[in-house]
Design a protein around this motif. Sequence first.
Motif, PDB file in Angstrom:
ATOM      1  N   ARG A 281       0.872  -1.286   0.205  1.00  0.00           N
ATOM      2  CA  ARG A 281       0.086   0.089   0.264  1.00  0.00           C
ATOM      3  C   ARG A 281       0.768   1.419   0.040  1.00  0.00           C
ATOM      4  NH1 ARG A 281      -5.470  -0.544   3.717  1.00  0.00           N
ATOM      5  NH2 ARG A 281      -6.092  -2.685   3.151  1.00  0.00           N
TER       6      ARG A 281
ATOM      7  N   SER B  65       3.149   2.448  -5.476  1.00  0.00           N
ATOM      8  CA  SER B  65       1.631   2.336  -5.029  1.00  0.00           C
ATOM      9  C   SER B  65       0.930   3.795  -4.819  1.00  0.00           C
ATOM     10  CB  SER B  65       1.690   1.260  -4.138  1.00  0.00           C
ATOM     11  OG  SER B  65       0.352   1.272  -3.604  1.00  0.00           O
ATOM     12  N   VAL B  66       1.656   4.676  -4.003  1.00  0.00           N
ATOM     13  CA  VAL B  66       1.169   5.854  -3.678  1.00  0.00           C
ATOM     14  C   VAL B  66       0.868   6.777  -4.842  1.00  0.00           C
ATOM     15  CG1 VAL B  66       1.688   8.035  -2.502  1.00  0.00           C
ATOM     16  CG2 VAL B  66       2.114   5.815  -1.315  1.00  0.00           C
TER      17      VAL B  66
ATOM     18  N   GLN C 180      -2.022   5.326  -6.874  1.00  0.00           N
ATOM     19  CA  GLN C 180      -3.416   5.474  -6.210  1.00  0.00           C
ATOM     20  C   GLN C 180      -3.638   6.933  -6.376  1.00  0.00           C
ATOM     21  OE1 GLN C 180      -4.061   3.280  -2.285  1.00  0.00           O
ATOM     22  NE2 GLN C 180      -1.762   3.059  -2.666  1.00  0.00           N
TER      23      GLN C 180
ATOM     24  N   GLU D 214      -7.337   8.643  -5.621  1.00  0.00           N
ATOM     25  CA  GLU D 214      -7.292   8.592  -4.274  1.00  0.00           C
ATOM     26  C   GLU D 214      -6.367   9.692  -3.541  1.00  0.00           C
ATOM     27  OE1 GLU D 214      -8.623   6.318  -2.196  1.00  0.00           O
ATOM     28  OE2 GLU D 214      -9.386   5.103  -3.878  1.00  0.00           O
TER      29      GLU D 214
ATOM     30  N   LYS E 198      -6.484   9.739   0.121  1.00  0.00           N
ATOM     31  CA  LYS E 198      -6.090   9.277   1.462  1.00  0.00           C
ATOM     32  C   LYS E 198      -5.973   7.714   1.415  1.00  0.00           C
ATOM     33  CE  LYS E 198      -7.880  11.060   5.089  1.00  0.00           C
ATOM     34  NZ  LYS E 198      -8.898  11.471   6.370  1.00  0.00           N
ATOM     35  N   ILE E 199      -4.884   7.280   1.926  1.00  0.00           N
ATOM     36  CA  ILE E 199      -4.594   5.896   1.944  1.00  0.00           C
ATOM     37  C   ILE E 199      -4.459   5.610   3.402  1.00  0.00           C
ATOM     38  CG2 ILE E 199      -3.031   4.154   1.067  1.00  0.00           C
ATOM     39  CD1 ILE E 199      -2.101   6.219  -0.961  1.00  0.00           C
ATOM     40  N   THR E 200      -5.101   4.419   3.786  1.00  0.00           N
ATOM     41  CA  THR E 200      -5.166   4.015   5.152  1.00  0.00           C
ATOM     42  C   THR E 200      -4.977   2.672   5.340  1.00  0.00           C
ATOM     43  OG1 THR E 200      -7.579   3.605   5.304  1.00  0.00           O
ATOM     44  CG2 THR E 200      -6.866   5.800   5.961  1.00  0.00           C
TER      45      THR E 200
ATOM     46  N   THR F  83      -2.030   6.199   8.248  1.00  0.00           N
ATOM     47  CA  THR F  83      -2.726   7.104   6.992  1.00  0.00           C
ATOM     48  C   THR F  83      -1.851   8.121   6.433  1.00  0.00           C
ATOM     49  OG1 THR F  83      -4.649   7.054   8.622  1.00  0.00           O
ATOM     50  CG2 THR F  83      -4.681   8.653   6.662  1.00  0.00           C
TER      51      THR F  83
END
Length: 511
Positions: free
Chosen positions: A269, A274-275, A278, A283, A285-287, A305
């Motif tokens: 993630r 990957s960031v 996303q 996206e 916000k990734i949590t 997060t």
Amino acid sequence: MDRFGIEEIFAAQGTADRKEAAVETFIQGSTGLFLSGGAVGRAFSGLFPSPAGAAVQVLLLLLLFYAGIRFQKHRAGRSTDRAMLEHSGCAVFDYRVPEKTVRLSEGAMKLCGLPRAVRNIPELLDSGIIHPDGASRLACVGRKALNGARAQGVLRVRGASGEYRWFRITLTPFGKKRGRPEDLFGVLQDVTAQKEAELNCRRERKYRKAILGSSLASFEANFTLGRYYGGGKPMPGLPSEDGLDYSGVIGQFAGQSVFSEDREEFLRRFSLESVINQFIQGETKITMECRLCGKDGSCLWVLFTVSLIEDTHDVWGIAYVKNIDSQKRRELSLREKAERDSLSGLYNKGMTESLISEFLENQAGGIHALLILDVDNFKRINDTKGHQAGDSVLARISGILRRIFRSADIVGRIGGDEFLVLLKDIGSSEIAARKAREVCRTLCVCVGPEEREFCSVSVGIAMYPQHGTCFSELYRKADTALYQAKYSGKNRYVLYEESSSPQFWDHSAGP
């Protein structure tokens, strides 16, 4: 001296009526309405018969001439300023104080959807052209301008489309009469983008302050450049230095602090690639809920997060770690109670079927086995020894099953005396058969000699993908095999085969 000291001069001459007429002539001349020498001479004739008075008359004429020139230049300058402001995208207007009338330029008319002249100002304001939260600010700006000072304010104005936008309004007073301006020159400049950026920044700071105040740790990162900035709250595994390689820092943190079972998903993630992907997909916000390991071996549930923003074409993020251990453990406890059978401690029927179905739906290969286990003659135990003895037998069988099968396998109680097991990635049907034989032997021996005849089990086996690829199909075929095991004498296992010959698929649990 106001108006070049004219009133003081006339007071010394003591000719009040002619003084008023001359002052009026002077004011009109200074506003460019007329600068006729004859008109001025007639207005001032007879006021100063003495030589000294003649000198004063000459002085007044010179001052009047100078004022007229200044006014013409000033009016030309205002016209030039107006044109430049209109050309730069601003809308301009004039407010005539005595008439209480607003005169709009072409740009202002298009912007607000109003006629050139607006006379009923209170009614205009009541119509909502100024957003309610800006009414007091506009009143403050207006009072300051009417008191003779240049005034500014930012408020929301409704455009011709009906949408409110942010504008900076500037009012500049001109042409004082009796201590108050006769005219206010207004400029409207659209500052919506600037104001929204300012509000977003303010919200972001407030949000960041609230979040970081309750977090265990935080850091920032430029994901476009792959840089880590540790200026927030530090914690073990997250350095405080700036400008470090993000991938190196996050990899080290995962290796040192993230629980082994969560590590792979954490890196999937929050890796740099990957960031970025996303963010491209929309996206912001990734949590992830994961466990962090302490030096003493303890685990702490946290919410990790990363909030993403785009700033000057770079993707930035602020990451923070929040302690959710108490609520997560409560949640897991409640889930455990909802998912588990209270007597056996194994998964209950609904959860067992759900977990097996979900696992099979996500498979792209591998060999798995579905086993249905049924306790032989269990009704006789309940009838002769009572339900409490029967419950004790089921609890002991459940404990044996937990020891026999791997933690990755799915084991559940789906009925009174019936159990369901999914053996994952076993390689072949021969391995499934050996495991079933072990179950039959172990259960017969471990429940006690006096109960041996009652506590054997029969097992039916179906293989994935040989006998089916979905839960319902595998269950049906394993149940068919179980029926054959019961029919063939119990205390045995049967591997499902398409052939109907019992000799081919009946396997005794004995040596």
